[in-house]
Each structure stands twice: as structure tokens, then as C-alpha cells.
Design an enzyme around this catalytic site. Sequence first.
Site, short mmCIF file in Angstrom:
data_model
loop_
_atom_site.label_atom_id
_atom_site.label_comp_id
_atom_site.label_asym_id
_atom_site.label_seq_id
_atom_site.Cartn_x
_atom_site.Cartn_y
_atom_site.Cartn_z
N LYS A 69 1.55 4.33 -2.85
CA LYS A 69 1.47 5.76 -2.53
C LYS A 69 2.73 6.50 -2.97
O LYS A 69 2.65 7.57 -3.58
CB LYS A 69 1.23 5.97 -1.03
CG LYS A 69 -0.18 5.57 -0.61
CD LYS A 69 -0.34 5.64 0.89
CE LYS A 69 -1.74 5.21 1.31
NZ LYS A 69 -1.82 4.92 2.73
N ASP A 128 0.83 -1.20 0.00
CA ASP A 128 0.00 0.00 0.00
C ASP A 128 0.88 1.26 0.00
O ASP A 128 0.65 2.21 -0.75
CB ASP A 128 -0.92 -0.05 1.23
CG ASP A 128 -1.88 1.10 1.24
OD1 ASP A 128 -2.59 1.28 0.23
OD2 ASP A 128 -1.91 1.85 2.25
#
Length: 815
Positions: A680, A676
Amino acid sequence: MKILKFGGSSIADLERIKNVLSIVKRSSQKDDIAVVFSAFGGITEDLLKCAELAKQNDPDYQPLLLSMEKRHLQLVKNLITVQKQSAVLTYVKIRFNELEDLYHGIYLIKEFSPRTSDYVVSFGERISAFIMAEALKESGLNTHFVDARDVIRTNDRFGNAKVVFPTTNQLIYDYYSKKKGLSVITGFIASTDKGETTTLGRSGSDYTAAIFAAALKADVLEIWTDVSGVMTADPKLVYSAITIPQLSYSEAMELSHFGAKVVFPATMQPAMKRKVPIYIKNTFKPEDEGTLICETSETNKLIKGISSLSQISLLNVQGSGLVEVVGVSSRVFGALAQSLINVVLISQASSEHSICIAIKSEDAEVAREVLEKEFHYEILAGEMDKVQIMPNMAVIAVVGENMKHYPGASGRLFQALGRNNINVSAIAQGSSELNISAVIKQSDLQKGLNALHEAFFLSDNKVLHVFLVGVGLIGKTLIKMIQSQLNKLQEEYMLDIKIHGLANSRFMAFDEDGFDLSTVPVPSEKDLPMNLPVFLNTMNSMNFSNSVLVDCTASQEVADTYERVLESKVAIVTPNKKANSGSLEKYKSLKKLSGQRNIKFLYETNVAAGLPVINTLQDLILSGDKVLKIEGVLSGSMNYIFSELSKGIPFSKVVAQAKEKGYTEPDPRDDLSGMDVARKILILGREAEQELHFEDVSVQSMVPEDCAHIESVEEFLEKLASHDGHFTQLLAEADKKKEKLRFMAVLENGKATVGLKSVGSNHPFYSLVGSDNMILFTTERYHEFPMIIRGPGAGADVTAAGVFADIIRLGNYSR
Ligand code: ADP
Ligand code: ASP
Ligand code: MG
């Protein structure tokens, strides 16, 4: 004195006529009045239809004529008491006998000239005004019937005769100096000095009333119709149209010229000359204020109204022979004028290579013939092309005196049409700057009218039309936020947000008017089963300007539709990272598409929820800064885990606790894997203009090798305990250096890494606690001390708030 005019729509049936009788009665008690009537609703149309049938030798004109007669006789029976009926019935019968003879003649000779046409349609007004005069007599008024042919003189241009004012004014004046009582006048009709019947043009009864008002120096002219005044657009096509309280004569003329048939264009001339104010009133809602047409325009609106003309053809006269040749346009317009073809709009580019002319479609073929005849030699010599005709067009016009004083009207017009995929084929602006008109396809007309109406009238309150996919925690929070802020946005920011489409993974629901948000609407069984293509098609077919797809899912399938969505001119707002962290090509093509089409794609919440990370980065780049380094603690769950770890709790316990508190994904490995965070930093890198692929990000997973493939989360947590020692040791090493463990992402020199690092007390990440995020931008401008953004970077509230902020931002862009 007051002149009242009632249109065909006001006297279309018995109920309506009774309304009119009471309005006239009331008015006559207060003022000295005269009343003008049109034919009963639809009769002029039927009289013409009968004639067309007869001309085509079709005996079907007979039943139509019979039904017209019946309709009139029935009205007489309903309006006049039995004792007085027979005289009126006889009058009507005689008129219909005359009509029958006329139609029979047309049937036999198969000819129907404009002269005959005027005579035929005159029966409509002659009969209606006669019956109305008698009906008013029944109400106790002292009425007398006036056949306007006796007092209005015109030339012999049948169908659209011009009034000879000096004679007409004198005749009306003389007539009234003799007659007392309430005169009931036929609208629409007049006569030549030879006594031939003429008409003033379709819908000309308004004009009749104005002619009487001017000749009698009336104080007021009231035009009673079926709508509450001149509205911002034709209410039959634009449902949100509203009444315009006041218009100048010129504005009213311009609006009606371009199709607002609520008042006939010529009506304003005599009224303007004698400064007679005109009120447009609603027969069915007499209490409504209606519209005042007078010398002055009012309100600060950029435009007053939007009108349109249908059944238009566009003629294109073009060729090299036109360039710098004096007299071409006068030949074009001369030829058209000779054939009595009315030019609706002209537009000529300064290259002079072509002249574009909008005319009524019924004139198109004749126009082509006369022009090709006029330019016969030029066409033969190849200096001019054959005349091209584009059929099935419409003219849309925005009208208002304020356009003179403020710039921006045409910009708004073209933007609104463009945003709705409506192509403009020709444009024209009168030098009076009273109107700007555009020729568009007939099939785009209603959409165009609505788009312009929204842009010019509702735009003081700009409406954003939202279609929301994903009504989970974030989606629901967002709906609640919108609801709670709606009043403030409407009042202070002139922004209105309507949600028209909602979908979760199983169901979808739509509402053309916008869902009531007082309780959070959630699609369910009673709605439709979710089908993404259908959802998008429905969104497109609703065709609102300023539509936005809000994607609150984490779905790849939804992300895969973004290109299509942007192409259909719908903006996108989303926290879904899938699109921007997919292939670099995809990321670039979305950006390009959004830039080229000027349709916004906003995703502030892709990184650190509502914290202003992406916007800040974009601002830095746009203003010419260069990013040297980005460091970020970009996962709230990971930061929580490592802050807790430092309190001496074993790693596996901390992870279990974090999961229990809902700080991690249902399977904590989704956070621990670092994927994750990798997505980003990838997005941030791309925003900082780095050509980054997902594979370029090196990720140090916090999931030990032997824990990666365990099925159940519980077993994984048990197994994780066997690695607690490793993490305790990492912590001890950091402690020794007086440092802290942070799971962070770093982008520097084109390389992105994600992993666990220890930072000393001079590093901004050192003090970071709990689930906060922190991002440092070291740039050419922020060199010595990086720019720091810090705060809660996860959670439904802050994410929904970030999405909401993006939606509001859209409102600013689309103004
Ligand atoms: P009447 O029979 O009273 O003469 P019309 O049918 O001629 O009435 O004119 C009224 C109609 O004009 C309305 O019903 C409406 O559909 C149409 N119209 C077109 N543009 C406008 C506008 N801008 N404002 C109001 N009405 C309009
Ligand atoms: N009856 C005529 C028409 O229908 C005139 C009018 O209504 O004003 O055109
Ligand atoms: Mg009318």
C-alpha cells in the site's frame, strides 16, 4: 382529403393484405381518401432478377417468372370471390403473357436498357394496384383503378425520372374533377409525354403518394409500412432504435437521403410545398402513433436520427498539382456529373492536396476511368497521382436541426466511433448543419451505428457495461449495491449499469442483455468453466461501448491482463493491488496506456478500501502540490491487534481473537508480515511520483523468526505465545513514555518504511482505535497541519462501496 400509401412490405402476403383492407375500409368511412400501392413485397426485385437472368441468356428466368405469376394468381383466388375472379385472373394472365414476351426478347438480344427496365418493373405496381382495387371492391367500396402513367408526367431519365409538376398537377386535378369514389393508384410509375413508361426511383411509391397529395391539396398523407414510423436508426441494424415522434421535412429528407429507406427522399418536396403533413404508420400496429413529418422539428435532442449507406467506395484524387489550382474541383465534379455518377459525400482538406469523394461502389470503376481521363496530362506529368479507390466502405450520418444550435455533435460522434476502435476515413458536414457524415469500413457499420445510437440516444442514460471477475464477498456486495441504487442512478444521474459477464475462480457466465440483479447472480456448473482468456475474448466480442472490467480478485493472473484489457478500450476498476504494486515498469506502463488511450484505470480501493486516499493524492499532485511525507496506519487488522494489546491482553491471544473475528487473513502472518502494508505504501509513493521499487520498502515483520516457517496456523499461534513477553515489554516501554504502539508506514525523503512505532499524544495516530485506518499527507500546501483521512479501511462493505464509486466515476468520465 387523405392519401394513404401502402408499401410492398404491407402487402407481402395474404395476412398482411387483410390488415390493409381493414385499415383502408376504416379510413374510408371517416374521410375522403385515395390509396397508393407498391408492388407486392419483393416483386420489383424479382422482376429485375428475371431480367438479369434473361439478359445473361440464362433460361432460369422462366421458373422465376412462373412462380411470380403463381403468387399473384393465388392472391387473386384468396381475395376475390369466385364469381368475380375470372376477370381479374384474366387481367393478371394477360400482364404475365406480356412479361413473358418481354423477357423472351431480352433473352434473345441479351440487352436490358434502363428504358426496358422501367417498363418491366411497372408491371409490379400495375398488377398489385389492380388486384387491390378489386379486393377493396369486394369489401363494398366503390373503387376505380388509376394507372399513374396517365397522370404523372416526367422527363425520360429512365430509372429516376423527374416529374414535370405543372402538367402532372393539372392532369391529376382534371382526372379527379371527373371521377368519384375511391381511387386505387399505382405507385412508383409515370410516363413521358411520348407515353413511354418511367419510374421515380426505387422505393418511389412514397413519392407518388406525395405528388397526389400535393396536387389534390390533401390534408394528410399517410405512409403505411412495416415499422412504427421513422426511427432513430434502422431497427434491422440497431435493435434499440425508437420511433421519432416528429421530424421536420428537411430532417426527414436528410435522413432518407442517407439511407433511412422508410421514406423516399423526394417525398418531402411536394408535401413541404403544400404543407401537407406526412404520417408514417405501421400497418401491423395501426394504434401506434408513428411519426409526424411537418414543418417544425421538435424535442431537445441533439440529433434526430442516424442513417447509413452501404456499398460505398471512396475515391481519392490527390497530388501536388491540386494545390491552389483554380477549377480542379469543378473538373472533378464535372467529369463525374457527365457520366451521371452521383456523389454521396465530398471532403477536401484545406491543404487542397487531395479531394475525397464517396460514391456508390457500382460507379467506382467508371468514376476512376473518367477522372483519369480528365486528368490524363496531370497524371502523366506526375502532378497528380492515379485515382485511388477504397472499396467496401459505408457512410454513417447523424441528422438533426438542433445541431445548429448546440455544439458537441461531431465531438460525440467521433468519440463514440473512436472508443469503439472504428476508424474514420473521411468526414463531411453540410453547411446547413443538418447532418454530419463519416465514411467507415462496411464491416464496422453495425457496430458504428450501435455505438452512435448509444452515444446520442441512450446517452441521456449513459450505459456502463460491466464484466465482473471475482464474485466473492466484495463482488456480491457490489452487485447488491448496484441493484439497490439502480433506479436512483437512472433517474437522477442518467446512468445505467448493466452486468454482462460474471466469473469466479471456477465458472463464468454471460448475458448480452445484462443479468437480472434482483437476486445476486453467481456463475455455477450450469454455466461455463472459467477460462480467463475466453472471458476477455467474450467481453471484447460483445463490443459494447463503455465497457469496464471490474476485478474483485486478488489474482496476479487477472492483473497480468490489464494491459491487454486497456488496449481493447475497456476500462478497469479494481481493489486488486497486484498490478500497481508489481514492477515499477508495469505500473508506469499501465498509467501511460490509460492516459494515452483515455481509458480509465481506477483503483481507489487499492489503499484503505473506500476512503478517498488515492483520488485525493492524485488531485493534490495534479493541482501542483508536492508530497513531503506520507504516514499511514494502513492495515485495519494490525491496528485492531495493537489497540487490543494495549488493554493488557497477551499478543498471541489478541492475534487469535482477531483471526476468529475475521479481522485478519486466514493466516494472520499475511498481515503480521507487513507485506500488505508495504504494497500500500508503495502504491501511495508511486502515486506521489516517487520512483519506488518494492525492494525499496523496508519492512519490519511482526512475525518472529521462529514462527515464520511453521506450517499450520494453530501451531504458529501456540508458538507465538512464547513471544508474548516481548510485546508486553514493548507496550510497557511505550506506556512509560505515555505513548501508543502503532503499526505504520512512513514515506519520507524517498524512503519507505513499514513497522511498529510508538507515538505520543500529539500525534494524530495516538487516538486511533479499532480497525480504522488513518493517512496523513504532509505536502507543500498542507505543511503545518497535514491533511488527514480517517475511517474504516477494510471490510467487504466499504471496499465494495469504493469500487462502486469508481464505477460511477467512470460514468461521469465517459459522458
Ligand atoms: P415499404 O415496403 O413499406 O416501402 P421499406 O422496406 O421501403 O417499406 O421501408 C421500411 C424499412 O425501412 C424498415 O423495415 C426498416 O428496416 C428500414 N429503415 C431504415 N432506416 C429506418 C429508420 N430510420 N426508421 C425506420 N425504418 C428504417
Ligand atoms: N416497388 C418499387 C420498389 O420496390 C417502389 C416502392 O416499393 O416504393 O422500389
Ligand atoms: Mg419503401
